[in-house]
Write a protein that holds these residues in place. Structure first.
Motif, short mmCIF file in Angstrom:
data_model
loop_
_atom_site.label_atom_id
_atom_site.label_comp_id
_atom_site.label_asym_id
_atom_site.label_seq_id
_atom_site.Cartn_x
_atom_site.Cartn_y
_atom_site.Cartn_z
N LYS A 139 0.82 -1.22 0.00
CA LYS A 139 0.00 0.00 0.00
C LYS A 139 0.85 1.26 0.00
O LYS A 139 0.53 2.24 -0.66
N THR A 140 1.97 1.25 0.74
CA THR A 140 2.81 2.45 0.79
C THR A 140 3.49 2.72 -0.55
O THR A 140 3.66 3.86 -0.94
N ALA A 141 3.88 1.66 -1.26
CA ALA A 141 4.51 1.85 -2.56
C ALA A 141 3.52 2.41 -3.58
O ALA A 141 3.86 3.27 -4.39
N VAL A 142 2.27 1.95 -3.51
CA VAL A 142 1.25 2.45 -4.44
C VAL A 142 0.94 3.91 -4.14
O VAL A 142 0.85 4.74 -5.06
N SER A 143 0.82 4.26 -2.87
CA SER A 143 0.56 5.66 -2.53
C SER A 143 1.74 6.55 -2.89
O SER A 143 1.58 7.70 -3.30
N GLU A 144 2.96 6.03 -2.75
CA GLU A 144 4.17 6.77 -3.14
C GLU A 144 4.20 7.01 -4.64
O GLU A 144 4.60 8.07 -5.11
N LEU A 145 3.73 6.03 -5.39
CA LEU A 145 3.74 6.12 -6.85
C LEU A 145 2.77 7.19 -7.35
O LEU A 145 3.01 7.81 -8.38
N PHE A 146 1.70 7.43 -6.61
CA PHE A 146 0.71 8.41 -7.04
C PHE A 146 0.90 9.78 -6.40
O PHE A 146 0.08 10.67 -6.60
N LYS A 147 1.95 9.98 -5.63
CA LYS A 147 2.20 11.29 -5.02
C LYS A 147 2.77 12.26 -6.04
O LYS A 147 3.09 11.91 -7.17
N ASP A 148 2.94 13.50 -5.59
CA ASP A 148 3.41 14.55 -6.50
C ASP A 148 4.87 14.42 -6.87
O ASP A 148 5.30 14.97 -7.88
N ILE A 149 5.66 13.68 -6.07
CA ILE A 149 7.08 13.58 -6.39
C ILE A 149 7.31 12.74 -7.64
O ILE A 149 8.36 12.83 -8.26
N PHE A 150 6.32 11.95 -8.04
CA PHE A 150 6.45 11.16 -9.25
C PHE A 150 5.92 11.91 -10.48
O PHE A 150 5.75 11.32 -11.53
N GLN A 151 5.65 13.20 -10.34
CA GLN A 151 5.13 13.97 -11.47
C GLN A 151 6.13 14.06 -12.62
O GLN A 151 5.75 13.97 -13.78
N LYS A 152 7.42 14.21 -12.28
CA LYS A 152 8.44 14.25 -13.34
C LYS A 152 8.49 12.94 -14.11
O LYS A 152 8.67 12.93 -15.32
N VAL A 153 8.32 11.84 -13.40
CA VAL A 153 8.37 10.52 -14.03
C VAL A 153 7.18 10.35 -14.96
O VAL A 153 7.31 9.81 -16.06
N ARG A 154 6.03 10.84 -14.55
CA ARG A 154 4.84 10.67 -15.37
C ARG A 154 4.89 11.49 -16.65
O ARG A 154 4.23 11.15 -17.62
N GLU A 155 5.62 12.57 -16.67
CA GLU A 155 5.73 13.39 -17.89
C GLU A 155 6.65 12.77 -18.91
O GLU A 155 6.59 13.08 -20.09
N ARG A 156 7.49 11.86 -18.50
CA ARG A 156 8.43 11.19 -19.40
C ARG A 156 7.68 10.20 -20.28
O ARG A 156 6.81 9.48 -19.81
N PRO A 157 8.00 10.11 -21.57
CA PRO A 157 7.25 9.20 -22.45
C PRO A 157 7.61 7.73 -22.30
O PRO A 157 6.95 6.87 -22.86
#
Length: 144
Positions: free
Chosen positions: A73-91
């Motif tokens: 659960k902690t890894a999933v919540s970490e994945l959807f936090k704002d710190i992963f915003q840079k990763v999500r913009e990458r193609p």
């Protein structure tokens, strides 16, 4: 021959391999980099890249799908936090594998797998070195 054998089974049965990759993926999401053997790192890359791609869609359905892979659960919540915003913009290409040498016990090739956008060395702007040029040579004229 190795035709049509796409997955590396890592010398484990299906359940063990599935839990191994799930635990390594959740550790990679939490810690941003882990040390492991080269074969496990390559298998983990194929496992985690689609998970990060699915995290781009911020819905309850995608969270539940990702939780079915990670079981943490902690890894999933970490994945959807704002710190992963840079990763999500990458193609694509969210991970980097760096070979670090060999393990002492059995000489297995050891490597570092990390998330690309969380390494400060590679993501910071590189300092431009000044170009060193030779000085102009002054000719001395001897007046005699």
């Amino acid at each position: 021959m190795n035709h049509r054998n796409k997955n590396n089974h890592l010398g484990r049965k299906r359940g063990h391999r599935k839990s191994l990759l799930s635990n390594m993926a959740s550790s990679l999401i939490k810690k941003k980099r882990i040390f492991t053997t080269l074969a496990k790192a390559k298998a983990l890359r194929k496992y985690i890249e689609p998970i990060i791609t699915k995290s781009k869609i911020h819905t309850t359905h995608s969270k539940r799908n990702i939780f079915s892979y990670l079981k943490d659960k902690t890894a999933v919540s970490e994945l959807f936090k704002d710190i992963f915003q840079k990763v999500r913009e990458r193609p694509g290409g969210y991970t980097r594998i760096i070979k670090t040498g060999f393990r002492f016990g059995d000489q297995a090739s050891f490597s570092l797998i990390e998330l690309v956008d969380f390494n400060e060395i590679y993501t910071s702007k590189k300092i431009k070195k000044s170009i060193r040029r030779s000085r102009k040579k002054i000719k001395k004229v001897n007046n005699e």
